[in-house]
Design an enzyme around this catalytic site. Structure first.
Site, PDB file in Angstrom:
ATOM      1  N   ARG A  37       0.826  -1.214   0.000  1.00  0.00           N
ATOM      2  CA  ARG A  37       0.000   0.000   0.000  1.00  0.00           C
ATOM      3  C   ARG A  37       0.858   1.262   0.000  1.00  0.00           C
ATOM      4  O   ARG A  37       0.466   2.281  -0.585  1.00  0.00           O
ATOM      5  CB  ARG A  37      -0.971  -0.026   1.185  1.00  0.00           C
ATOM      6  CG  ARG A  37      -2.107  -1.016   0.951  1.00  0.00           C
ATOM      7  CD  ARG A  37      -3.121  -1.057   2.064  1.00  0.00           C
ATOM      8  NE  ARG A  37      -4.316  -1.774   1.610  1.00  0.00           N
ATOM      9  CZ  ARG A  37      -5.353  -2.073   2.379  1.00  0.00           C
ATOM     10  NH1 ARG A  37      -5.346  -1.734   3.660  1.00  0.00           N
ATOM     11  NH2 ARG A  37      -6.401  -2.712   1.888  1.00  0.00           N
ATOM     12  N   LYS A 197     -18.601 -18.240   0.946  1.00  0.00           N
ATOM     13  CA  LYS A 197     -20.052 -18.210   1.166  1.00  0.00           C
ATOM     14  C   LYS A 197     -20.818 -17.400   0.143  1.00  0.00           C
ATOM     15  O   LYS A 197     -20.430 -16.294  -0.215  1.00  0.00           O
ATOM     16  CB  LYS A 197     -20.342 -17.653   2.566  1.00  0.00           C
ATOM     17  CG  LYS A 197     -19.833 -18.541   3.696  1.00  0.00           C
ATOM     18  CD  LYS A 197     -20.228 -17.959   5.038  1.00  0.00           C
ATOM     19  CE  LYS A 197     -19.831 -18.899   6.177  1.00  0.00           C
ATOM     20  NZ  LYS A 197     -20.232 -18.363   7.493  1.00  0.00           N
ATOM     21  N   GLY A 354      -9.277  -9.136  -0.770  1.00  0.00           N
ATOM     22  CA  GLY A 354      -8.161  -9.640   0.037  1.00  0.00           C
ATOM     23  C   GLY A 354      -7.614 -10.988  -0.378  1.00  0.00           C
ATOM     24  O   GLY A 354      -6.431 -11.135  -0.718  1.00  0.00           O
ATOM     25  N   GLY A 377     -13.253  -4.050   0.676  1.00  0.00           N
ATOM     26  CA  GLY A 377     -14.661  -3.661   0.708  1.00  0.00           C
ATOM     27  C   GLY A 377     -15.060  -2.751  -0.432  1.00  0.00           C
ATOM     28  O   GLY A 377     -16.133  -2.909  -1.025  1.00  0.00           O
TER      29      GLY A 377
END
Length: 397
Positions: A37, A197, A354, A377
């Site tokens: 980053r 999921k 991620g 996100g």
């Protein structure tokens, strides 16, 4: 990209530039353990500095509840200064008199890092008074933190309305890559969605079936779709209560003309561990005491063959338990096939999230794809078709 204001539109010489960056980096024994980053924001910092502006960096770190030394950005300064190759002055707060003095004392081209914006509750609340206090120390605002763009916080969105606002080079590259991925893609478009999921990616799947031509479902999510088709997945990770939802998504895909691809064979094992004894079976022949840990070779062949017919790929989530060899084979094989097509100039491939970043690094292709987003996100919400407050605030009026 013409839709957003960038550094090309900014007059920087002699100005105070408040630059929102992502320094929420992993630490190990007080030192930065992964500089990805930091490396991403260097071009923006250097350009603003070289064009004669004071660079005043704003960032958050961790999830502090008030001032908290273990979440101080001070510990990031050595790694940032080393990567930048020039001094970085740390200021013990992000608003107030000490900041004003430090900014005033700085010379044009100097780089300052202000303390964690989240030490003040006003940041996450997007409090107008906190926005005003931040804005006092800048003449313009640059957002180079796409990873925080899905949050309407003072330092990510509020400042963009208080000062002339621009996208930094990393933000610009991200927006251009994402636009090429889903907003205005070359067709046909394939999306690969993996991970554990279905429940965490319902909005994502619902958006993708309307936007892509081929949707490849992998990972634990695929098991839920296989179960919805009446196949026994043994003791594999599976959300049996969502099989009805899986069928609904398949119906929506059919209506939209989107082809859904599921595994046709699997690597099945009785233990969840590296190098566990396993066998390759058709998906309908998984034993009651076995679990699917990766897609099988026939499935991979089908995906790679279909990949050869598309012009754009958007990827979020691995095919299997890629951290455990040999259950990384599907992810690695498809990733390398995608990278080759990108290098051949035949494919635009954008990956993010991620686990996806880790998987692309594991496959050794992160530098060979068109773009790999480190934003978790924010990348997911963009794929879901949701507007991102920090991005919307940078649009040209």
């Amino acid at each position: 990209m013409t839709a957003f204001r960038t550094l090309d539109d900014a007059d920087l010489a002699g100005k105070r530039a408040l630059v929102r960056v992502d320094l929420n980096v992993p630490m190990d024994n007080g030192a930065v353990s992964d500089t990805t980053r930091i490396d991403r924001i260097l071009p923006t910092i250097r350009e603003i500095s070289d064009k004669g502006a004071k660079v005043i960096l704003l960032a958050h770190f961790g999830r502090p509840k008030g001032r908290d030394d273990k979440n101080s950005l001070k510990q990031v300064v050595p790694a940032l200064a080393h990567a930048l190759g020039r001094p970085v002055t740390f200021v013990e707060d992000c608003i107030g008199e000490d900041v004003a003095k430090a900014v005033s004392a700085a010379k044009d081209g100097d780089v300052l890092l202000l303390e964690n914006t989240r030490f003040h509750a006003g940041d996450e609340k997007n409090d107008p008074d906190f926005v005003k206090a931040l804005a006092t120390n800048g003449d313009l605002y640059v957002n180079d933190a796409f990873s925080a763009a899905h949050r309407a916080h003072a330092s990510t969105e509020g400042l963009a309305h208080a000062l002339p606002a621009y996208a930094g080079r990393t933000m610009q590259a991200e927006l251009e890559a994402l636009s090429a991925g889903l907003d205005n893609p070359a067709r046909p478009v394939m999306a690969i969605v993996g991970g554990a999921k279905v429940s965490t990616k319902l909005d994502l799947l619902g958006n993708l079936v309307k936007k892509v031509d081929v949707l490849v479902i992998g990972g634990g999510m695929a098991n839920t779709f296989l179960a919805a088709r009446g196949l026994d997945v043994g003791k594999s990770l599976c959300e049996h209560d969502l099989t009805g939802t899986a069928r609904e998504i398949e119906e929506k895909a059919k209506a939209a003309g989107c082809q859904i691809m599921l595994p046709v064979d699997a690597m099945a094992a009785r233990e969840f561990k590296a190098h566990a004894e396993h066998r390759i079976v058709p998906v309908g022949e998984v034993a009651a005491d076995e679990m699917i840990l990766d897609a099988g070779p026939r499935s991979v062949e089908e995906v790679v063959a279909r990949l050869g017919t598309v012009k754009t790929l958007v990827w979020n989530g691995p095919f299997g338990a890629f951290e455990l060899p040999p259950f990384d084979k599907a992810t690695v094989t498809v990733a390398k096939a995608a990278a080759k097509r990108v290098q051949d100039g035949a494919l635009v491939a954008v990956a993010g999230g991620g686990d996806t970043v880790s998987a692309m690094n594991h496959a050794g292709v992160a530098e060979q794809l068109t773009y790999v987003s480190t934003a978790g996100g924010a990348f997911l919400e963009w794929m879901e078709g949701k507007p991102l407050p920090g991005v919307e605030a940078l649009r040209k009026g």
